[in-house]
Design a protein around this motif. Structure first.
Motif, PDB file in Angstrom:
ATOM      1  N   GLU A   1     -32.762  -1.305 -24.606  1.00 55.08           N
ATOM      2  CA  GLU A   1     -33.188  -2.530 -23.948  1.00 55.08           C
ATOM      3  C   GLU A   1     -32.738  -2.485 -22.491  1.00 55.08           C
ATOM      4  O   GLU A   1     -31.563  -2.278 -22.196  1.00 55.08           O
ATOM      5  CB  GLU A   1     -32.559  -3.738 -24.643  1.00 55.08           C
ATOM      6  CG  GLU A   1     -33.176  -5.057 -24.238  1.00 55.08           C
ATOM      7  CD  GLU A   1     -32.654  -6.203 -25.096  1.00 55.08           C
ATOM      8  OE1 GLU A   1     -32.356  -5.963 -26.280  1.00 55.08           O
ATOM      9  OE2 GLU A   1     -32.528  -7.311 -24.557  1.00 55.08           O
ATOM     10  N   LEU A   2     -33.686  -2.685 -21.582  1.00 53.20           N
ATOM     11  CA  LEU A   2     -33.400  -2.571 -20.168  1.00 53.20           C
ATOM     12  C   LEU A   2     -33.613  -3.906 -19.463  1.00 53.20           C
ATOM     13  O   LEU A   2     -34.162  -4.851 -20.035  1.00 53.20           O
ATOM     14  CB  LEU A   2     -34.311  -1.507 -19.533  1.00 53.20           C
ATOM     15  CG  LEU A   2     -34.239  -0.103 -20.149  1.00 53.20           C
ATOM     16  CD1 LEU A   2     -35.248   0.817 -19.472  1.00 53.20           C
ATOM     17  CD2 LEU A   2     -32.844   0.463 -20.040  1.00 53.20           C
ATOM     18  N   ASP A   3     -33.191  -3.961 -18.193  1.00 51.35           N
ATOM     19  CA  ASP A   3     -33.443  -5.142 -17.385  1.00 51.35           C
ATOM     20  C   ASP A   3     -34.947  -5.308 -17.177  1.00 51.35           C
ATOM     21  O   ASP A   3     -35.706  -4.338 -17.214  1.00 51.35           O
ATOM     22  CB  ASP A   3     -32.768  -5.003 -16.017  1.00 51.35           C
ATOM     23  CG  ASP A   3     -31.248  -4.967 -16.125  1.00 51.35           C
ATOM     24  OD1 ASP A   3     -30.620  -4.333 -15.255  1.00 51.35           O
ATOM     25  OD2 ASP A   3     -30.707  -5.578 -17.057  1.00 51.35           O
ATOM     26  N   ASP A   4     -35.370  -6.550 -16.919  1.00 54.43           N
ATOM     27  CA  ASP A   4     -36.762  -6.805 -16.571  1.00 54.43           C
ATOM     28  C   ASP A   4     -37.152  -5.969 -15.360  1.00 54.43           C
ATOM     29  O   ASP A   4     -36.414  -5.907 -14.374  1.00 54.43           O
ATOM     30  CB  ASP A   4     -36.954  -8.292 -16.233  1.00 54.43           C
ATOM     31  CG  ASP A   4     -36.853  -9.171 -17.474  1.00 54.43           C
ATOM     32  OD1 ASP A   4     -36.645 -10.389 -17.318  1.00 54.43           O
ATOM     33  OD2 ASP A   4     -36.969  -8.624 -18.585  1.00 54.43           O
TER      34      ASP A   4
ATOM     35  N   TYR B   1     -35.912   1.967 -11.191  1.00 57.09           N
ATOM     36  CA  TYR B   1     -35.711   0.520 -11.084  1.00 57.09           C
ATOM     37  C   TYR B   1     -35.337   0.186  -9.656  1.00 57.09           C
ATOM     38  O   TYR B   1     -35.151   1.077  -8.830  1.00 57.09           O
ATOM     39  CB  TYR B   1     -34.625   0.046 -12.064  1.00 57.09           C
ATOM     40  CG  TYR B   1     -33.241   0.623 -11.871  1.00 57.09           C
ATOM     41  CD1 TYR B   1     -32.880   1.836 -12.447  1.00 57.09           C
ATOM     42  CD2 TYR B   1     -32.271  -0.054 -11.129  1.00 57.09           C
ATOM     43  CE1 TYR B   1     -31.609   2.362 -12.291  1.00 57.09           C
ATOM     44  CE2 TYR B   1     -30.999   0.456 -10.966  1.00 57.09           C
ATOM     45  CZ  TYR B   1     -30.666   1.669 -11.562  1.00 57.09           C
ATOM     46  OH  TYR B   1     -29.398   2.181 -11.403  1.00 57.09           O
TER      47      TYR B   1
END
Lengths: 321, 246
Positions: free
Chosen positions: A113-116, A141
């Motif tokens: 799960e990553l940042d938006d 990113y």
């Protein structure tokens, strides 16, 4: 599909106009020319729309598996093996692979799960015969506060783990095999190959080293020009080590950002870690159980080998710090 | 309003007679305004992230959590959530060294100190002790090596730049909030490692008791057992360790 439907509708439209223009009394030549022009413009528009739709379909047809194809390439796997050879493996590891004709690699995409907005890719390379799992990352990113794009050109090693259990086996896992003899030959031929930083990165390293020395100069009672050794830079690892000989200190720069990205050096204080070899080395971690302040003599030996034997010797003049 | 009070003070120090003479001629209103200026706090630009002072317990604890956890762009960074989980797991580890010493173990074996003070746990072993860089000075005061505060100040600078709060501010404020809450009443969030009972067929106590940079050659030694990936043992570029059951 959408482009075809539009072309069909356009054809009907022109047939209708053509029938009406043929049967309507008082049809003028200028009106016919206008209709012909409109038809041509519409056709050109639809061709353009079809092309852009086709291009979009091409982009969306890139499968997730293609994004990880780099992990299976001989180039990537060779460089990963070379990094392991220099920093992790020892003679007992080779005993496990030389008897087999092929060296198997298990490639496994990961989806943490990553940042938006973070489009980074993660994957794992398992080498069962070595009991090693190598976690890889291709960063993509943006750091809004710094206005910096963190975008790797290729997958880089973020972690190496010894694991007898191995990675989970599921449908996303792919296995590739390369001849052991070819891989061993490559590792042997390149075992002393220098891979030095680019001139620009070398210059920035020099400035960063001067800053470190300036901060710690008095503490280490050093005198005159200082000698440092710079380790080679692996194409698949975003870290570089230095040995500051006069202070007996190891310095590591590691970052999520590619080391040749100026953003790293604009914020170098975030990337540095130092190890005082005289104060922070133990033979075994059992000597200081629970502490995270030490490194083993074995680890230091590997770092020194890479810096002093495989690396570059540099002199930092006194007037630079 | 910035009136030259400091300048007056410096001039007085240099020329005491002259300033007395000058002050007799200065309108009273000016003096009043000057006094008000000195007493009124300077307006500060909006801060998206703030930390308690490093010498305070809350500030010191926050700095441990920040020091051990990666921020965007740093090696080991995965996501804001992952870094927050790392900070929480570190807090649990130091807390467990006091309050959840497993049966058969003495606290000294896992914490290198016998204490009920979390700051003794953090500073145990000195500058190169249990938590690298965190120690008590010769006077017994909480202290950290300079690079800790250098990095914290740099992170604060980044967090408070730009027109809106971002991940840096979020993480710094989270660390401070966690520290404040802990010192006031404990940890609300659960220990993700509390329920682990077996690792690779080895019976373990559960709970995290140590952490190190996540490299295979790092290990805390002793009876510490590496918590594997499938049990979320890697957080914020750190590997967490539980204990072998005795």
């Amino acid at each position: 599909m959408i482009a075809t439907k539009h072309l069909w509708s356009a054809e009907l439209l022109f047939r209708f106009h053509g029938r009406r223009s043929a049967t309507s009394p008082g049809h003028s030549g200028s009106r016919t020319a206008a209709l012909q022009m409109a038809k041509a413009i519409l056709i050109l528009f639809l061709i353009g729309a079809a092309s852009s739709i086709a291009a979009g379909e091409t982009e969306t047809n890139t499968t997730p598996a293609d994004a990880y194809a780099e992990l299976s390439s001989l180039d990537t796997l060779s460089e990963v093996m070379r990094h392991l050879y220099r920093w992790y493996l020892d003679e007992t590891d080779f005993a496990g692979i030389v008897q087999s004709p092929a060296l198997a690699f298990g490639i496994h995409p990961l989806h943490p799960e990553l940042d938006d907005g973070d489009k980074s890719l993660y994957g794992e390379i398992e080498i069962p015969s070595l009991g090693v799992l190598v976690r890889m990352k291709k960063a993509d990113y943006r750091i809004e506060e710094l206005g910096t794009e963190v975008k790797s050109q290729r997958f880089k090693i973020v972690n190496v783990e010894r694991s007898a259990k191995g990675a989970p086996r599921d449908d996303s896992r792919r296995e590739v095999n390369y001849p052991v003899r070819d891989m061993m030959d490559y590792l042997f031929r390149t075992r002393s190959q220098p891979d030095f930083p680019s001139p620009e990165l070398s210059r920035r390293l020099g400035d960063a080293v001067a800053d470190v020395i300036r901060e710690r100069f008095e503490q280490h009672a050093a005198e005159g020009d200082q000698t440092v050794f710079v380790s080679p830079l692996s194409p698949v690892a975003n870290e570089i080590w230095l040995f500051w000989q006069d202070a007996k200190m190891l310095i590591r720069w590691a970052s999520d950002i590619e080391l040749d990205n100026p953003a790293v050096w604009d914020h170098e204080s975030l990337a540095i870690k130092t190890f005082d070899i005289e104060e922070q080395v133990v033979l075994s971690f059992h000597e200081a159980a629970g502490s995270n302040a030490f490194v083993t003599r074995d680890q230091v030996g590997r770092a020194l080998y890479n810096c002093v034997i495989l690396g570059q010797k540099r002199t930092v003049p006194r007037d630079r710090f | 309003m910035n009136l030259p009070c400091p300048m007056l003070i410096r001039f007085h120090e240099a020329h005491p007679t002259a300033i007395v003479q000058a002050m007799t001629r200065v309108p009273a209103l000016f003096l009043v305004l000057c006094a008000l200026n000195c007493a009124t706090p300077q307006a500060r630009p909006e801060s998206f992230a703030t930390l308690e002072p490093p010498a305070s317990e809350a500030g010191y604890l926050a700095r441990l959590l920040i020091n051990e956890s990666p921020f965007p762009g740093e090696k080991g960074y995965l996501s804001e959530a992952d870094t927050r989980n790392c900070m929480l797991a570190i807090l649990w580890a130091v807390h467990s060294r006091i309050h959840f010493v497993p049966e058969g173990y003495r606290q000294e074996q896992i914490a290198a100190v016998k204490t009920d003070d979390v700051f003794d746990v953090i500073t145990a072993g000195g500058e190169r002790g249990q938590c690298d860089g965190f120690y008590r000075d010769a006077q017994g005061k909480l202290a950290a090596v300079p690079r800790v505060e250098q990095r914290v100040q740099y992170l604060l600078k980044i967090a408070n730049s730009g027109g809106k709060p971002g991940k840096f501010a979020g993480l710094l404020n989270y660390a401070q909030g966690l520290s404040n809450a802990y010192l006031e009443g404990g940890i609300e969030e659960a220990d993700r490692f509390a329920g682990i009972r077996s690792v690779d067929q080895l019976s373990v106590t559960g709970r995290g008791y140590s952490w190190m940079t996540d490299r295979d050659y790092y290990s805390p030694g002793g009876n510490f057992v590496r918590i594997p990936n499938d049990m979320s043992g890697s957080l914020g570029g750190n590997r967490f360790f539980t204990l072998k059951e005795l």
